[in-house]
Design a protein around this motif. Structure first.
Motif, PDB file in Angstrom:
ATOM      1  N   PRO A 164       8.918   5.908  -9.543  1.00 36.99           N
ATOM      2  CA  PRO A 164       8.897   6.780 -10.721  1.00 36.99           C
ATOM      3  C   PRO A 164      10.295   7.308 -11.030  1.00 36.99           C
ATOM      4  CG  PRO A 164       7.197   7.400  -9.111  1.00 36.99           C
ATOM      5  CD  PRO A 164       8.118   6.441  -8.433  1.00 36.99           C
ATOM      6  N   GLU A 165      10.435   7.838 -12.202  1.00 37.96           N
ATOM      7  CA  GLU A 165      11.715   8.432 -12.565  1.00 37.96           C
ATOM      8  C   GLU A 165      12.021   9.616 -11.641  1.00 37.96           C
ATOM      9  OE1 GLU A 165      11.944   9.539 -16.608  1.00 37.96           O
ATOM     10  OE2 GLU A 165      11.618   7.513 -17.385  1.00 37.96           O
ATOM     11  N   GLY A 166      13.294   9.833 -11.425  1.00 37.82           N
ATOM     12  CA  GLY A 166      13.708  10.950 -10.598  1.00 37.82           C
ATOM     13  C   GLY A 166      14.873  10.564  -9.706  1.00 37.82           C
ATOM     14  N   ARG A 167      15.371  11.544  -8.971  1.00 39.83           N
ATOM     15  CA  ARG A 167      16.463  11.301  -8.029  1.00 39.83           C
ATOM     16  C   ARG A 167      15.857  11.131  -6.644  1.00 39.83           C
ATOM     17  NH1 ARG A 167      21.030  15.739  -8.722  1.00 39.83           N
ATOM     18  NH2 ARG A 167      21.957  14.335  -7.166  1.00 39.83           N
ATOM     19  N   TRP A 168      15.776   9.900  -6.227  1.00 42.25           N
ATOM     20  CA  TRP A 168      15.093   9.577  -4.972  1.00 42.25           C
ATOM     21  C   TRP A 168      16.096   9.243  -3.873  1.00 42.25           C
ATOM     22  CZ3 TRP A 168       9.951  10.268  -4.503  1.00 42.25           C
ATOM     23  CH2 TRP A 168       9.174  10.295  -5.673  1.00 42.25           C
ATOM     24  N   ALA A 223      19.468   6.070   2.123  1.00 47.41           N
ATOM     25  CA  ALA A 223      20.114   5.539   0.922  1.00 47.41           C
ATOM     26  C   ALA A 223      19.712   6.348  -0.307  1.00 47.41           C
ATOM     27  CB  ALA A 223      19.720   4.075   0.718  1.00 47.41           C
ATOM     28  N   GLU A 224      20.685   6.682  -1.150  1.00 47.28           N
ATOM     29  CA  GLU A 224      20.410   7.292  -2.446  1.00 47.28           C
ATOM     30  C   GLU A 224      20.047   6.173  -3.427  1.00 47.28           C
ATOM     31  OE1 GLU A 224      20.284  10.487  -2.997  1.00 47.28           O
ATOM     32  OE2 GLU A 224      21.058  11.108  -1.028  1.00 47.28           O
ATOM     33  N   ILE A 225      18.971   6.376  -4.169  1.00 50.71           N
ATOM     34  CA  ILE A 225      18.486   5.329  -5.082  1.00 50.71           C
ATOM     35  C   ILE A 225      19.159   5.525  -6.441  1.00 50.71           C
ATOM     36  CG2 ILE A 225      16.470   4.212  -6.078  1.00 50.71           C
ATOM     37  CD1 ILE A 225      16.697   4.113  -3.006  1.00 50.71           C
ATOM     38  N   ALA A 226      20.039   4.609  -6.765  1.00 50.15           N
ATOM     39  CA  ALA A 226      20.795   4.738  -8.022  1.00 50.15           C
ATOM     40  C   ALA A 226      19.940   4.395  -9.231  1.00 50.15           C
ATOM     41  CB  ALA A 226      22.031   3.829  -7.977  1.00 50.15           C
ATOM     42  N   ASP A 227      19.067   3.392  -9.116  1.00 52.85           N
ATOM     43  CA  ASP A 227      18.288   2.923 -10.268  1.00 52.85           C
ATOM     44  C   ASP A 227      16.832   2.754  -9.851  1.00 52.85           C
ATOM     45  OD1 ASP A 227      17.294   1.844 -12.554  1.00 52.85           O
ATOM     46  OD2 ASP A 227      18.364  -0.073 -12.378  1.00 52.85           O
ATOM     47  N   PRO A 228      15.993   3.789  -9.971  1.00 53.18           N
ATOM     48  CA  PRO A 228      14.587   3.676  -9.568  1.00 53.18           C
ATOM     49  C   PRO A 228      13.856   2.534 -10.274  1.00 53.18           C
ATOM     50  CG  PRO A 228      15.165   5.965  -9.991  1.00 53.18           C
ATOM     51  CD  PRO A 228      16.325   5.135 -10.460  1.00 53.18           C
ATOM     52  N   ALA A 229      14.224   2.257 -11.519  1.00 49.43           N
ATOM     53  CA  ALA A 229      13.527   1.207 -12.272  1.00 49.43           C
ATOM     54  C   ALA A 229      13.733  -0.178 -11.674  1.00 49.43           C
ATOM     55  CB  ALA A 229      14.015   1.219 -13.721  1.00 49.43           C
ATOM     56  N   VAL A 287       0.865  -1.169   0.000  1.00 47.99           N
ATOM     57  CA  VAL A 287       0.000   0.000   0.000  1.00 47.99           C
ATOM     58  C   VAL A 287       0.900   1.216   0.000  1.00 47.99           C
ATOM     59  CG1 VAL A 287      -0.143   0.083   2.537  1.00 47.99           C
ATOM     60  CG2 VAL A 287      -1.915   1.180   1.169  1.00 47.99           C
ATOM     61  N   GLY A 288       0.511   2.247  -0.734  1.00 51.15           N
ATOM     62  CA  GLY A 288       1.374   3.416  -0.798  1.00 51.15           C
ATOM     63  C   GLY A 288       0.674   4.611  -1.399  1.00 51.15           C
ATOM     64  N   PHE A 289       1.352   5.748  -1.309  1.00 54.05           N
ATOM     65  CA  PHE A 289       0.794   6.992  -1.822  1.00 54.05           C
ATOM     66  C   PHE A 289       1.930   7.937  -2.164  1.00 54.05           C
ATOM     67  CE2 PHE A 289       0.997   7.247   2.793  1.00 54.05           C
ATOM     68  CZ  PHE A 289       1.687   8.434   3.014  1.00 54.05           C
ATOM     69  N   VAL A 290       1.582   8.949  -2.936  1.00 63.78           N
ATOM     70  CA  VAL A 290       2.519  10.013  -3.308  1.00 63.78           C
ATOM     71  C   VAL A 290       1.936  11.331  -2.854  1.00 63.78           C
ATOM     72  CG1 VAL A 290       3.528  11.292  -5.246  1.00 63.78           C
ATOM     73  CG2 VAL A 290       3.471   8.789  -5.295  1.00 63.78           C
ATOM     74  N   ARG A 291       2.785  12.201  -2.316  1.00 65.59           N
ATOM     75  CA  ARG A 291       2.407  13.574  -2.022  1.00 65.59           C
ATOM     76  C   ARG A 291       3.394  14.479  -2.752  1.00 65.59           C
ATOM     77  NH1 ARG A 291       1.145  14.771   4.113  1.00 65.59           N
ATOM     78  NH2 ARG A 291       0.044  16.477   3.033  1.00 65.59           N
ATOM     79  N   GLU A 292       2.873  15.565  -3.293  1.00 68.69           N
ATOM     80  CA  GLU A 292       3.732  16.407  -4.114  1.00 68.69           C
ATOM     81  C   GLU A 292       3.412  17.875  -3.882  1.00 68.69           C
ATOM     82  OE1 GLU A 292       5.349  16.658  -8.727  1.00 68.69           O
ATOM     83  OE2 GLU A 292       3.775  15.233  -8.169  1.00 68.69           O
ATOM     84  N   ALA A 293       4.455  18.681  -3.764  1.00 62.90           N
ATOM     85  CA  ALA A 293       4.344  20.130  -3.692  1.00 62.90           C
ATOM     86  C   ALA A 293       5.390  20.715  -4.637  1.00 62.90           C
ATOM     87  CB  ALA A 293       4.557  20.619  -2.270  1.00 62.90           C
ATOM     88  N   ALA A 294       5.481  22.028  -4.655  1.00 69.16           N
ATOM     89  CA  ALA A 294       6.382  22.668  -5.608  1.00 69.16           C
ATOM     90  C   ALA A 294       7.829  22.292  -5.389  1.00 69.16           C
ATOM     91  CB  ALA A 294       6.211  24.189  -5.517  1.00 69.16           C
ATOM     92  N   ASP A 295       8.199  22.032  -4.109  1.00 75.05           N
ATOM     93  CA  ASP A 295       9.616  21.836  -3.822  1.00 75.05           C
ATOM     94  C   ASP A 295      10.049  20.380  -3.754  1.00 75.05           C
ATOM     95  OD1 ASP A 295       8.178  21.367  -1.481  1.00 75.05           O
ATOM     96  OD2 ASP A 295       9.887  21.864  -0.208  1.00 75.05           O
ATOM     97  N   ALA A 296       9.100  19.442  -3.682  1.00 78.78           N
ATOM     98  CA  ALA A 296       9.514  18.055  -3.479  1.00 78.78           C
ATOM     99  C   ALA A 296       8.361  17.092  -3.741  1.00 78.78           C
ATOM    100  CB  ALA A 296      10.030  17.859  -2.056  1.00 78.78           C
ATOM    101  N   ALA A 329       8.855   2.124   3.591  1.00 77.66           N
ATOM    102  CA  ALA A 329       9.878   2.980   2.988  1.00 77.66           C
ATOM    103  C   ALA A 329       9.307   4.366   2.766  1.00 77.66           C
ATOM    104  CB  ALA A 329      10.361   2.391   1.661  1.00 77.66           C
ATOM    105  N   VAL A 330      10.157   5.365   2.938  1.00 77.03           N
ATOM    106  CA  VAL A 330       9.772   6.760   2.743  1.00 77.03           C
ATOM    107  C   VAL A 330      10.783   7.379   1.798  1.00 77.03           C
ATOM    108  CG1 VAL A 330       9.387   9.000   3.854  1.00 77.03           C
ATOM    109  CG2 VAL A 330       8.765   6.886   5.052  1.00 77.03           C
ATOM    110  N   PHE A 331      10.342   7.702   0.586  1.00 75.29           N
ATOM    111  CA  PHE A 331      11.237   8.264  -0.425  1.00 75.29           C
ATOM    112  C   PHE A 331      10.922   9.745  -0.633  1.00 75.29           C
ATOM    113  CE2 PHE A 331      10.619   3.798  -1.463  1.00 75.29           C
ATOM    114  CZ  PHE A 331      11.916   3.350  -1.670  1.00 75.29           C
ATOM    115  N   VAL A 332      11.949  10.539  -0.851  1.00 73.73           N
ATOM    116  CA  VAL A 332      11.760  11.940  -1.164  1.00 73.73           C
ATOM    117  C   VAL A 332      12.593  12.291  -2.383  1.00 73.73           C
ATOM    118  CG1 VAL A 332      13.623  12.764   0.352  1.00 73.73           C
ATOM    119  CG2 VAL A 332      11.695  14.284  -0.211  1.00 73.73           C
ATOM    120  N   SER A 333      12.027  13.139  -3.215  1.00 71.99           N
ATOM    121  CA  SER A 333      12.723  13.618  -4.401  1.00 71.99           C
ATOM    122  C   SER A 333      12.550  15.121  -4.448  1.00 71.99           C
ATOM    123  CB  SER A 333      12.132  12.982  -5.675  1.00 71.99           C
ATOM    124  OG  SER A 333      12.748  13.519  -6.828  1.00 71.99           O
TER     125      SER A 333
END
Length: 820
Positions: free
Chosen positions: A785-789, A796-802, A755-764, A813-817
């Motif tokens: 999704p694509e991006g620098r996560w 941990a820096e995610i080298a390969d999101p795919a 189960v998961g969700f995405v939250r998005e604002a102008a900065d992240a 897990a909690v990812f931020v981009s």
């Protein structure tokens, strides 16, 4: 100002303003923005919670007084922390001798300048306030000396059991001085008491003889008429001044449903200061119920979130097996009927006084009405009982504009169910109750004021009946899965499906509180999370419980199987996460004493085999012996050996649930609150257990020494795991306030058990996901999704999101981009 995140602190004799001030560096380092304070106003001496306020115009001298309070606020400000105040408008503590407002009322009766403060029916009981302060009958107390006339600096007063001060009228002062205090014994004292504005009575009279409104059924907490504008101004002035001065950024309103007119009260608060502030109400929402839109509040204190999250954690696949196991062992099958039966009991027992007064008002309306004149008083009582029992929310909100459409629909539905439950009753009895409670003024020409009063009284009664019937009785009687038995829960509902989870999050007001532990919850959040793991082990549980009971049961001194079933879950939830096999247990005696105390309270609250008043000592002795056998640490205790084996089997799932619950509380739309101590494992039991001292020094040391990256999670049952998760997400909120304050919410379409969700604002962007049924075969891969996560928990820096995320280190897990 809406807080970014809060941390709740409880005050008491051993924890005052100076102690709270000392925590400022730790709380700031943890990452919260505000300290959410339990009531800080003068309360009864020795109060362990502060809700028995005796003077809302004074900051508690016991906690440090105004100087100590200001010093605490300064310490918080130095660390960048604001405060939120918990205020108690519904009631005041009146027991003992600390409330000078109440003492003035007792001394001067209806002529007291504070008489309008308290909700007293002066027409009842001969114009005297009935005080259930005696441990024995009045005659016995008079003879034994439990009632004693004394002089002090304020004049003369009768003291009950050396505790409760009952001031004597000034008109009697001269006679007492002439005769001497010592002459007032027996008949002379009785004659003196008969002339007073109060009447002392045995505690049992509180069931059906009181003439003042209380907080629930607690007779030493008297209802305050805060709907009176002068009373509002006097009792709320200090709290509003602290807001106006910028000392407090928010107010949490205790027990909003106890107020006669919540909307007007809340509007007066808003108008009472020129400064905007965060405004929350302690409101338990029923199924499908929402806050009235015209209250102008930012949200609730979050009980609905507590239940939403535990429902998400409870595996629906275990529903049938858990239900069958419980029915087979304890014989309980219908939670709805258990709740309704408990509500009936409350009307007959704890709230007989209030119910009698309300039914009397309705009977008087009937007698004065051409339409309802033939509806007898007994019929009114039956109809009123059935409607209150059938009402599925705590109360409705009739005001000058009548009922809202949703409230009228709920009342109509309750009346319909009541008619079916008592189909033999005269139909007009139900018509009368519906018209009065629905504020249908045209039905009662010439009696509009009486109808408004009856409707208001009904609304102040249905809430306490629901609270005591459901929360404090039924939730101790229905023990299928104790994780689901929480304030605001709906017995019978087993789990929350993912779609409902997302819908609730998307609909939540952004200023509403997110909470999983409070001073009122029945179990701490991590105790609840461990018990919620049981459905994944339903077959093993169903086999173990009967075997355990065969080890412990004594045919010569049996206990109720339901109490035993309750105990096995209670013990599982409270068993410290860090007590792993092979690790020495510290604090065994203290732990078992906590369990014993919680079990005794639980069976008394259930009120099936014993009660708080006039309980059954024999049953309580049998329960104590049962617990002694269960908690015997000797090697020959087969139950404890088996229990520890089972506990170890569910430990990882329980810890996974706890970590998932924490991560969701900290990232969902809303303002997360961390209850004191819940930054590490919070496995408290029902109050007062959840007000135990917290080892803040140990937490501060652990936080300062947190290792970087995944090393902060040595294993899921280590308290450092929860502290690291909490701190890292709270610091993320600090670094990206806009993301959490205004970021949108989009569910992710993921295969079960993810189960998961995405939250998005102008900065992240934020992406949060959890594996709800964590295990080697169910970890699954989470596509990113694509991006620098960056994964926040493990840093941990995610080298390969795919490549996806496999939940190998944590179940959440909690990812931020960040943009750019």
């Amino acid at each position: 100002m809406t807080p970014r995140a809060t941390y709740r602190l409880q005050f008491g004799p051993d924890f005052g303003f100076a102690d709270a001030a000392a925590l400022a560096p730790y709380l700031s380092a943890l990452g919260v923005s505000h300290v959410y304070l339990a009531p800080v106003f003068a309360a009864r001496p020795g109060s362990t919670h502060g809700y028995d306020v005796t003077d809302p115009a004074v900051l508690s001298p016991e906690l440090g007084g105004e100087a100590g309070f200001r010093a605490m606020v300064a310490a918080f400000r130095t660390e960048g922390l604001g405060i939120v105040l918990d205020i108690v408008p519904n009631h005041m503590g009146i027991g003992g001798a600390a409330n000078h407002y109440w003492l003035d009322v007792l001394a001067n009766g209806p002529e007291s300048r504070f008489a309008r403060w308290f909700d007293i029916d002066w027409q009842a009981c001969g114009g005297r306030v009935i005080l259930p302060v005696l441990g024995e009958g009045y005659g016995a107390a008079l003879t034994s000396g439990a009632l004693d006339l004394r002089a002090d600096g304020d004049g003369f007063a009768v003291w009950a059991h050396d505790t409760h001060k009952l001031p004597v009228r000034s008109e009697d002062t001269a006679a007492i001085r002439e005769a001497g205090v010592g002459t007032f014994r027996g008949a002379a004292l009785d004659a003196l008491i008969a002339r007073q504005h109060w009447r002392p009575a045995k505690f049992s009279l509180e069931r059906d003889g009181l003439n003042y409104r209380r907080f629930f059924a607690i007779s030493d907490l008297a209802g305050v008429r805060v709907e009176d504008e002068a009373v509002f101004e006097a009792t709320q002035a200090l709290a509003l001044r602290l807001v106006d001065e910028g000392v407090a950024d928010g107010l949490r309103i205790d027990h909003i449903d106890g107020l006669r007119d919540p909307k007007t009260y809340l509007h007066r608060l808003r108008r009472g200061t020129s400064r905007p502030f965060w405004l929350l109400v302690e409101k338990i929402l029923g199924q499908g119920e929402t806050l009235p839109a015209d209250w102008d509040v930012d949200g609730t204190t979050g009980y609905e979130v507590t239940n939403l999250l535990v429902g998400l954690l409870a595996d629906p696949a275990g529903n049938d097996a858990m239900t069958e196991a419980y029915a087979a062992f304890a014989g309980r099958t219908d939670p709805v009927e258990i709740v309704r039966h408990a509500k009936r009991e409350m009307l007959e027992r704890l709230f007989a006084s209030e119910f009698s007064a309300l039914s009397g008002r309705l009977a008087a309306l009937a007698a004065a009405s051409l339409r309802f004149r033939d509806v007898g008083a007994d019929s009114v009582k039956v109809a009123l009982v059935e409607v209150i029992v059938a009402l599925d929310v705590y109360r409705t909100y009739a005001d000058a504009n009548g009922l809202s459409a949703s409230d009228r629909e709920r009342l109509t539905r309750a009346v319909g169910e009541a008619r079916r439950a008592a189909a033999w009753l005269e139909p007009d009895a139900f018509n009368l109750v519906e018209a009065a409670l629905g504020l249908d003024l045209d039905t009662f020409p010439g009696a509009e004021a009486e109808v408004r009063e009856a409707a208001a009284r009904a609304q102040q009664l249905t809430g306490p009946v629901m609270a005591k019937g459901l929360e404090d009785t039924a939730l101790y009687r229905y023990a299928r899965l104790l994780a689901l038995n929480e304030v605001g829960s709906e017995p019978g509902r087993f789990s929350t499906d993912v779609a409902a989870f997302h819908a609730a999050n998307a609909a939540r007001a952004p200023g509403s509180m997110l909470t999983t532990s409070t001073h009122d919850t029945k179990r701490g959040e991590d105790a609840r999370a461990r018990i919620a793991a049981l459905p994944r082990h339903a077959a093993a549980w169903a086999a173990r419980v009967p075997a355990w009971h065969r080890c412990l049961a004594d045919p010569e001194a049996p206990i109720d199987p339901n109490d035993a079933y309750f105990f096995y879950q209670l013990l599982l939830g409270a068993w410290p996460m860090e007590w792993r096999p092979g690790v020495r247990r510290d604090g065994w005696e203290a732990f078992t004493q906590r369990v014993r105390a919680a079990m005794l309270k639980s069976v008394r609250e259930a009120a099936v085999n014993t009660t708080w008043v006039n309980g059954d000592p024999d049953y309580e002795a049998r329960l104590a012996a049962f617990l002694d056998r269960a908690l015997d640490p000797s090697p020959g205790n087969g139950f404890l050996a088996s229990f520890r084996t089972f506990e170890a089997e569910i430990a990882a799932d329980g810890a996974a649930n706890a970590l998932i619950q924490t991560a969701l509380r900290l990232t969902l739309p809303g303002v997360p609150d961390t209850y004191q101590g819940a930054d590490c494992w919070e496995q408290s039991l029902v109050d007062p257990d959840n007000r135990r001292p917290v080892d803040f020094a140990g937490r501060a040391a652990m936080l300062a020494a947190l290792p970087p990256g995944p090393a902060a999670f040595p294993n899921w049952t280590d308290p450092m795991s929860k502290l690291a998760l909490t701190a890292r997400v709270l610091r993320l909120r600090r670094d990206h306030p806009e993301l959490f304050a205004a970021g949108d919410y989009r569910p992710l379409d993921l295969p079960a058990p993810l189960v998961g969700f995405v939250r998005e604002a102008a900065d992240a962007r934020l992406l949060v996901a959890a594996s709800l049924r964590h295990g080697p075969a169910q970890r699954g891969l989470l596509p990113l999704p694509e991006g620098r996560w960056r994964e926040v928990l493990t840093e941990a820096e995610i080298a390969d999101p795919a490549a996806g995320h496999g939940f190998d280190i944590l179940p959440v897990a909690v990812f931020v981009s960040s943009s750019g």
